[in-house]
Design a protein around this motif. Structure first.
Motif, PDB file in Angstrom:
ATOM      1  N   ILE A  44       0.821  -1.207   0.000  1.00  0.00           N
ATOM      2  CA  ILE A  44       0.000   0.000   0.000  1.00  0.00           C
ATOM      3  C   ILE A  44       0.853   1.254   0.000  1.00  0.00           C
ATOM      4  O   ILE A  44       0.423   2.319  -0.421  1.00  0.00           O
ATOM      5  N   TRP A 239     -11.479  -1.126  -3.299  1.00  0.00           N
ATOM      6  CA  TRP A 239     -10.848   0.174  -3.077  1.00  0.00           C
ATOM      7  C   TRP A 239     -10.217   0.773  -4.315  1.00  0.00           C
ATOM      8  O   TRP A 239     -10.177   1.994  -4.469  1.00  0.00           O
TER       9      TRP A 239
ATOM     10  N   GLU B 246     -15.873  -3.105   9.402  1.00  0.00           N
ATOM     11  CA  GLU B 246     -15.264  -2.561   8.197  1.00  0.00           C
ATOM     12  C   GLU B 246     -15.739  -3.341   6.977  1.00  0.00           C
ATOM     13  O   GLU B 246     -15.261  -3.134   5.875  1.00  0.00           O
TER      14      GLU B 246
ATOM     15  N   ILE C 114     -17.289  14.554   3.180  1.00  0.00           N
ATOM     16  CA  ILE C 114     -17.746  13.238   2.730  1.00  0.00           C
ATOM     17  C   ILE C 114     -16.611  12.549   1.973  1.00  0.00           C
ATOM     18  O   ILE C 114     -16.227  11.414   2.282  1.00  0.00           O
ATOM     19  N   ILE C 115     -16.048  13.260   0.999  1.00  0.00           N
ATOM     20  CA  ILE C 115     -14.918  12.703   0.242  1.00  0.00           C
ATOM     21  C   ILE C 115     -13.721  12.499   1.184  1.00  0.00           C
ATOM     22  O   ILE C 115     -13.093  11.443   1.185  1.00  0.00           O
ATOM     23  N   PHE C 118     -14.193   9.446   3.260  1.00  0.00           N
ATOM     24  CA  PHE C 118     -13.963   8.184   2.546  1.00  0.00           C
ATOM     25  C   PHE C 118     -12.469   7.936   2.378  1.00  0.00           C
ATOM     26  O   PHE C 118     -12.003   6.801   2.485  1.00  0.00           O
ATOM     27  N   ILE C 119     -11.731   9.019   2.115  1.00  0.00           N
ATOM     28  CA  ILE C 119     -10.284   8.845   1.958  1.00  0.00           C
ATOM     29  C   ILE C 119      -9.665   8.389   3.287  1.00  0.00           C
ATOM     30  O   ILE C 119      -8.861   7.460   3.328  1.00  0.00           O
ATOM     31  N   TRP C 120     -10.086   9.002   4.376  1.00  0.00           N
ATOM     32  CA  TRP C 120      -9.555   8.588   5.688  1.00  0.00           C
ATOM     33  C   TRP C 120     -10.018   7.189   6.066  1.00  0.00           C
ATOM     34  O   TRP C 120      -9.314   6.458   6.764  1.00  0.00           O
ATOM     35  N   MET C 121     -11.199   6.819   5.605  1.00  0.00           N
ATOM     36  CA  MET C 121     -11.658   5.450   5.827  1.00  0.00           C
ATOM     37  C   MET C 121     -10.639   4.479   5.230  1.00  0.00           C
ATOM     38  O   MET C 121     -10.299   3.462   5.833  1.00  0.00           O
ATOM     39  N   PHE C 122     -10.171   4.829   4.034  1.00  0.00           N
ATOM     40  CA  PHE C 122      -9.143   4.016   3.384  1.00  0.00           C
ATOM     41  C   PHE C 122      -7.876   3.978   4.242  1.00  0.00           C
ATOM     42  O   PHE C 122      -7.288   2.914   4.449  1.00  0.00           O
ATOM     43  N   ILE C 123      -7.495   5.141   4.764  1.00  0.00           N
ATOM     44  CA  ILE C 123      -6.291   5.193   5.592  1.00  0.00           C
ATOM     45  C   ILE C 123      -6.467   4.328   6.849  1.00  0.00           C
ATOM     46  O   ILE C 123      -5.618   3.505   7.184  1.00  0.00           O
ATOM     47  N   THR C 125      -8.665   1.865   7.524  1.00  0.00           N
ATOM     48  CA  THR C 125      -8.963   0.438   7.388  1.00  0.00           C
ATOM     49  C   THR C 125      -7.955  -0.314   6.533  1.00  0.00           C
ATOM     50  O   THR C 125      -7.826  -1.521   6.662  1.00  0.00           O
ATOM     51  N   ARG C 126      -7.272   0.359   5.626  1.00  0.00           N
ATOM     52  CA  ARG C 126      -6.341  -0.368   4.763  1.00  0.00           C
ATOM     53  C   ARG C 126      -4.882  -0.019   5.049  1.00  0.00           C
ATOM     54  O   ARG C 126      -4.028  -0.890   5.104  1.00  0.00           O
ATOM     55  N   VAL C 127      -4.609   1.292   5.175  1.00  0.00           N
ATOM     56  CA  VAL C 127      -3.211   1.696   5.340  1.00  0.00           C
ATOM     57  C   VAL C 127      -2.718   1.378   6.752  1.00  0.00           C
ATOM     58  O   VAL C 127      -1.636   0.816   6.921  1.00  0.00           O
ATOM     59  N   ILE C 145     -12.307   2.142  12.948  1.00  0.00           N
ATOM     60  CA  ILE C 145     -13.672   2.465  12.529  1.00  0.00           C
ATOM     61  C   ILE C 145     -14.678   1.714  13.394  1.00  0.00           C
ATOM     62  O   ILE C 145     -15.730   2.227  13.755  1.00  0.00           O
ATOM     63  N   TRP C 161      -8.145  17.581  10.564  1.00  0.00           N
ATOM     64  CA  TRP C 161      -7.496  17.630   9.254  1.00  0.00           C
ATOM     65  C   TRP C 161      -8.257  18.604   8.345  1.00  0.00           C
ATOM     66  O   TRP C 161      -7.673  19.393   7.620  1.00  0.00           O
TER      67      TRP C 161
END
Lengths: 275, 413, 289
Positions: A44, A239, B246, C114-115, C118-123, C125-127, C145, C161
């Protein structure tokens, strides 16, 4: 003296680090939007092995990008036109009229700036149903004019007070009617504050989510935010596609910010201090 | 004389006929259709095009269908707002069990008892859209459901769907021993954990606790009376996949399709998105055991999404024709099998899906019940509370208290 | 009517008409609805007096959302202003890179939450899980989350942020308006940097601090997008803020518009009271200097 310099260096470093942290989520979203889901899952933090454009092709099609972009631009432009026209007329005249009625009207406008949107939300849904202005972009723009006007009236009012009356008086003596004085003389003089108002309201309307969510149900009328939200729900774990959609949604804002950041920052700080 | 008259009249006649024809041709009937099925937008758009073509060809009426498909977040709110402000769509979807009583009382549903589709829908399904002895909607989704399981995983360890809670514990133990995660948990959307309660409550109140709903409505009952349901709920929650908050329904479907867990408390309505990820998936469907009494292990029979016509529609005849066309002899089977809906009418001749056959085998044994409506809002509160129960922010007692309160509050107004 | 007043009314008419229709009337009608049991569905409703308000006092979910919102507001007011002021002071003291840094810190303000959410959701949950794997720091491996204790901070991080840059701009403008001669005079008198900030700068920007706190207070009481995008108020109602609670009550659960209107009225009164008290108290402080 050396200690002072050291502190300066440390603080500069801290701030630079913070700035990088602020950008990090956006940069990570950007690089990962070119990866496959498999690569996102394993690597990532690195640049993509191969830059996949396909995510963007799909995002472009699935969000009906041009359509929702067009809808959003249409909505913002129409709302801004309405706000600027309605509020400049009212704000100017309120500042120039020294009667009891003018004080009352001004207070009425100011009052509403204290009302949070969530407190009018339910009544608004009801009234828009009764008037049948829901699910229409024009209807939505008209609502934005209603909600956005008070603050703009306030700013125009404050600005008008600081411009001299003499020019108007001279025009009146030359035989200009009230409306002509406003369109030919006053409105051009209001230009600086008009710019501030346009910037503040454009930011607000472009990024407003809840009102369109409540008002627009037809996919063909979706704004960028609505179509993004819709697809986010549908893709949920995919994603690579979501990130492409999010980057596309950000693109217009980024471009405008890069071109106009000086004006935007000035407009925002002027607006905040004056109100 | 006659001839002169004819010469004079003929052009007139021709003009008037042309005018008449022209009037027919240019008259466009606009039909507003409101559906809460965004995931099936394309299928319905295509199907409605067939209808428009048919109407033009057979009756020379130009019909234009304005299909509105809002996101499921706001669909019900938007619909109710339009109904209550005299701006009803001509045709709209509703939930047969939870919406019909309220909408009917408010006068928003047209009596469809004389429509042609009534003759082809199976009687058992028709019951669920009948209210006050009138048929008020066309059923679209008829369901026979329990939990889904991965047949390949079950076969690999020689497992069969358990009939009691302790048998389920054995199944779970076997799976754990073989490094298989027993349950898929996808709790991001609150309606999914709610399914555990729907199934276990249904099993209880249709076997051991038949007075439950009556007691609750009389104000003397409590969810504490059926707290056995937490046996299976705890078992599922303790033996599930990680990070359920999630994982939404789409991600859950993908995970289940990829074999990340052996079972998923989820209905067959997800089969479409599961098979999209893994077309070779062997989906099994079985009733969820609740206690050690095998009688509580039952399939839930219900009708969910249905189509209704507004009494204020200006084109009721066309709207009803559209409903009839949904069950059209020639096209309906294709639509329903494409949507992975269960057959619900005699015109449905497509081969049913294996999981439907499996569910039906339990129904044939009498191990099934008809879903009953709970008071408005109880399901929503249950859904939220079960999320919190998993997150650990609410205890079992607090969950029970909150649902009891929601039930009581629904009765007072 | 006097001629001036007639022309005034005509000039105000467009704004007044739309504003009355879409703000004033809904606000008043909202209060009327709060005294009824309207469910959004039935054409009619009954007057129920203040029973909705009485029910509010025992509504655990609503009270919990109030508590959660209050906690959020306190954190936001302190952190948003603190960080913004810190950044403003440091950036202003730099010789190079002022503009670039200012541009970067303000950038998230341009983005819809909102956008951004979603970007932080990615951070989150994934990053984060991959960072955990990489560094072994288990903090990154928590469910940012799904675990309400952590998702409070996720919401906070996203909000900061997206909003710190705005206040930073205001504080930079305030700092720039301070006459350089005053600072120099203090330095000549032997004041060190912190003394300058505390004794010279602080009193002069008190007015901006009042604005900053006001903005932070009123915007964080109304927070919606950030929570909606990240957790939706969940799991369950664990991260529900008041605005989400009202939204759910009206448009999701049982469409109890009357009851939800009562909550909306309470939110309005609450924001009005608290920001009112804040302005009065802070204005008094400003006078002292």
């Amino acid at each position: 003296m050396n200690i002072k310099r050291l502190i300066n260096v440390v603080l500069t470093l801290v701030v630079t680090m913070l700035a990088l942290l602020v950008l990090a989520p956006l940069v990570l979203a950007l690089i990962n939007s070119f990866k496959s889901n498999g690569e996102i899952y394993t690597n990532i933090l690195t640049l993509p092995d191969t830059w996949l454009i396909d995510n963007y092709v799909q995002a472009f099609v699935r969000t009906n990008y041009l359509r929702s972009l067009g809808n959003t631009v249409f909505l913002v432009v129409l709302s801004l036109t309405g706000i600027v026209l309605a509020a400049s007329m009212a704000g100017y005249k309120l500042a120039r009229t020294k009667t009891k009625l003018s004080k009352i009207l001004f207070t009425v406008f100011i009052l509403s700036m204290l009302i949070p949107f969530h407190s009018i939300m339910i009544g608004l849904v009801k009234v828009t149903n009764d008037l049948h202005v829901r699910n229409s972009l024009v209807g939505l723009a008209v609502i934005y004019v209603g909600i956005g006007s008070p603050m703009a009236v306030f700013l125009y009012h404050g600005f008008t007070k600081n411009i001299p009356r003499e020019i108007e008086e001279a025009a009146r003596i030359d035989g200009c009617g009230e409306l002509q004085v406003y369109t030919k003389i006053v409105f051009p003089m209001l230009r600086p504050i008009t710019a501030t108002i346009i910037i503040l309201n454009a930011l607000w309307i472009w990024n407003d989510f809840l009102l369109p969510l409540l008002m627009i149900s037809d996919k063909d009328k979706y704004t960028i935010l609505l179509s993004t939200k819709m697809l986010f729900g549908q893709y949920s774990s995919d994603w690579s596609k979501i990130l492409a959609i999010l980057i596309l949604a950000l693109l217009p804002v980024v471009i405008i910010y890069v071109i106009m950041q000086k004006h935007i920052i000035k407009g925002v700080s002027d607006g905040a201090i004056k109100s | 004389m006659k001839r002169i008259l004819m010469v004079l009249l003929l052009p007139l006649l021709a003009i008037s006929l042309a005018a008449c024809n022209g009037g027919d041709d240019t008259d466009v009937v606009e039909l507003d259709v409101f559906m809460s099925f965004p995931r099936f937008q394309e299928q319905f758009e295509d199907y409605f095009e067939l209808f428009e073509a048919k109407m033009l060809e057979e009756e020379n009426i130009t019909v234009r269908i304005n299909l509105e498909m809002p996101s499921s977040d706001t669909a019900q709110q938007l619909l109710e707002a339009r109904l209550s402000s005299d701006d009803a769509p001509d045709v709209f979807t509703l939930h047969a069990i939870s919406n019909i009583p309220e909408y009917y009382e408010a006068g928003y549903l047209e009596d469809l008892s004389d429509a042609a589709f009534v003759d082809v829908v199976y009687d058992s399904v028709l019951d669920s859209v009948t209210f006050d002895d009138k048929i008020v909607a066309l059923p679209l989704e008829s369901l026979a459901w329990g939990y889904l399981y991965n047949k390949d995983i079950f076969e690999a360890y020689d497992l069969t769907p358990p009939a009691t809670l302790s048998e389920m514990e054995t199944v779970v133990a076997t799976l754990n021993a073989n490094d298989e995660t027993p349950f898929l948990l996808a709790f991001q959307e609150s309606w999914i954990p709610q399914l555990m309660m729907a199934l276990s409550l249904g099993g209880m109140i249709n076997s051991e606790e038949t007075d439950f709903i009556a007691n609750m409505n009389a104000g003397t009952g409590s969810y504490a009376d059926i707290d056995e349901v937490f046996g299976i709920i705890d078992l599922i929650m303790a033996n599930g996949t990680d990070r359920p908050f999630e994982t939404g329904s789409a991600a859950g479907s993908a995970d289940f399709a990829n074999g990340n867990a052996a079972m998923w408390v989820q209905g067959p309505w997800m089969s479409g998105s599961i098979l999209e990820v893994n077309p070779d998936m062997n989906i099994g469907l079985a009733p969820l055991p609740v206690t050690n009494n095998p009688d509580t292990t039952m399939i839930n029979l219900s009708t969910s999404t249905s189509l209704a016509v507004s009494p204020t529609s200006e084109h009721k005849d066309i709207a009803i024709k559209l409903l009839n066309f949904i069950l059209d002899e020639e096209h309906s089977s294709d639509l329903f099998s494409d949507l992975k809906f269960n057959p619900l009418a005699t015109v449905h001749t497509y081969e049913s899906f294996p999981w439907v056959d499996e569910a039906m085998s339990y129904v044939a044994d009498g191990k099934a019940y008809l879903e009953q409506a709970l008071p408005d809002g109880v399901t929503d509160v249950t859904a939220l509370m079960l999320q919190e129960y998993y997150a650990g922010t609410k205890t079992q007692a607090e969950v029970i208290e909150a649902i009891d309160a929601a039930w009581a509050s629904a009765l007072t107004d | 009517m006097k001629r001036v007043n007639l022309s005034l009314v005509l000039f105000c008419l467009p704004a007044l008409l739309l504003y009355s229709t879409f703000v004033l009337f809904p606000a008043v009608d909202g209060f009327r609805l709060s005294l009824t049991n309207w469910n959004g569905l039935n054409p009619t409703s009954e007057y129920v007096g203040f029973s909705n308000y009485r029910e509010l006092l025992e509504d655990k979910m609503f009270l919990q959302s109030l508590l959660f919102t209050t906690r959020y507001v306190v954190y936001m007011v302190v952190l948003q202003n603190g960080i913004a002021l810190f950044l403003a002071i440091i950036i202003e003291s730099l010789r190079k890179g002022k503009r670039v840094l200012r541009t970067i810190f303000f950038f998230p303000n341009m983005i819809s939450m909102i956008i951004g959410g979603f970007i932080w959701m990615f951070i989150f949950t994934r990053v984060f899980p991959q960072i955990a794997e990489f560094t072994g720091i288990m903090l990154f491996n928590e469910s940012w989350i799904g675990n309400p204790e952590y998702s409070f901070y996720s919401i906070l991080i996203l909000s900061l942020w997206g909003s710190v840059g705005y206040l930073m701009i205001i504080y930079i403008a305030a700092l720039q308006s301070i006459p350089q001669s005053l600072v120099e005079a203090a330095e000549i008198d032997g004041a060190n940097r912190f003394q300058v900030i505390w004794h010279v700068v602080r009193p002069l920007i008190m007015n901006s601090i009042t604005i900053g706190i006001f903005i932070a207070l009123s915007s964080s009481f109304k927070v919606f997008d950030q929570v909606f995008a990240l957790t939706g108020g969940g799991p369950g109602t664990a991260t529900q803020v008041v605005s989400i609670n009202i939204f759910m009550e009206a448009f999701h659960m049982r469409s109890r518009y009357g009851y939800a209107s009562a909550k909306a009225v309470v939110l309005f009164v609450l924001i009005l009271t608290i920001t009112g008290i804040q302005l009065i108290v802070m204005k008094q402080k400003e006078v002292e200097y």
